[in-house]
Design a protein around this motif. Structure first.
Motif: not given
Length: 269
Positions: A111, A175-177, A181, A183, A188, A191
């Motif tokens: 990220c 958004a670091c994911r 969303n 797991r 993404s 990120g």
């Protein structure tokens, strides 16, 4: 008789010697030249000093307690000077305006953002349009968003709804994911600061058109949102809306992800 006469003679001799000595001393003193007196140059009469003028303004002592640093006294924001960016600051140049590029973001697991900019508003139709939630994104994405706002969103609102856009309901920026969303999913574009989600638009007549309700709303709302979606597909490499999947029912997703060999392909759903 002889004794008295001798004494008188001695006295007379002593007196004569004193008189002679005094005459010799006076002659010596009078022989020494005395310096001539010089006249005083200047005002003969010395005037007293003039009194200083008295100020009519009474100076009151500072109310700051002794020992308290002055920097602790709060200063109203409107009285503070706002300084322009430093001359060596990097700027993300948009259409008619610019925003400063901050230090790179180095996040975990790949990220991060190389050239991050923080947006609290955008510009469209010569007016500032606020964001309901500030977003941090890549400079290149901000440039694409700026062009889409000015060439697509603002004209579509006037054409289809007869109003202007006053605020944009933002749903996500950096958004670091993982994707959607999930797991363990692939990282993404959010990120990388390379994606933005938009959920709705506040209008000048007080209305709000949301993607979730307006996608199947009135004919004017449908035309408005369809125009935004189509115009975005011409500018971003990835555009996902309510018809893409269940994860995008309530917002429009724009990103600059790479698709295919040479990153020449686009995804528009």
């Amino acid at each position: 008789m002889g004794y008295k006469t001798g004494g008188n003679a001695a006295g007379r001799l002593l007196s004569a010697a004193l008189v002679i000595g005094m005459c010799i001393g006076a002659a010596h003193v009078s022989a020494t030249p005395m310096p001539k007196a010089r006249p005083y140059v200047g005002n003969v009469t010395l005037l007293p000093p003039m009194p200083l003028p008295q100020s009519k303004v009474s100076v009151q002592p500072s109310p700051v307690p002794v020992g308290k640093p002055l920097s602790l006294v709060p200063v109203p924001l409107e009285n503070q000077r706002v300084f322009p960016p430093a001359s060596n600051a990097k700027m993300c140049v948009l259409r008619g305006w610019s925003v400063e590029i901050s230090s790179a973001v180095d996040g975990p697991g790949g990220c991060g953002i190389d050239q991050p900019v923080s947006l609290r508003s955008v510009v469209g139709g010569g007016q500032e349009i606020g964001l309901t939630m500030p977003v941090q994104i890549e400079c290149e994405l901000a440039q694409k968003l700026d062009g889409w706002m000015q060439d697509v969103a603002v004209p579509a609102a006037r054409r289809e709804l007869g109003v202007s856009i006053t605020r944009i309901r933002t749903a996500a920026g950096y958004a670091c994911r993982g994707r959607n969303n999930k797991r363990g999913a692939k990282l993404s574009e959010h990120g990388k600061g390379n994606a933005i989600d938009i959920a709705g638009f506040h209008l000048s007549d007080g209305r709000e058109v949301t993607v979730e309700e307006g996608w199947d709303g009135s004919s004017a709302e449908v035309r408005f949102l369809s125009s935004l979606h189509k115009g975005a597909c011409e500018r971003f490499t990835t555009v996902l809306g309510p018809e893409a999947d269940k994860y995008h029912q309530d917002h429009l997703h724009f990103d600059q992800g790479c698709h295919g060999k040479g990153c020449k392909y686009r995804v528009c759903k």
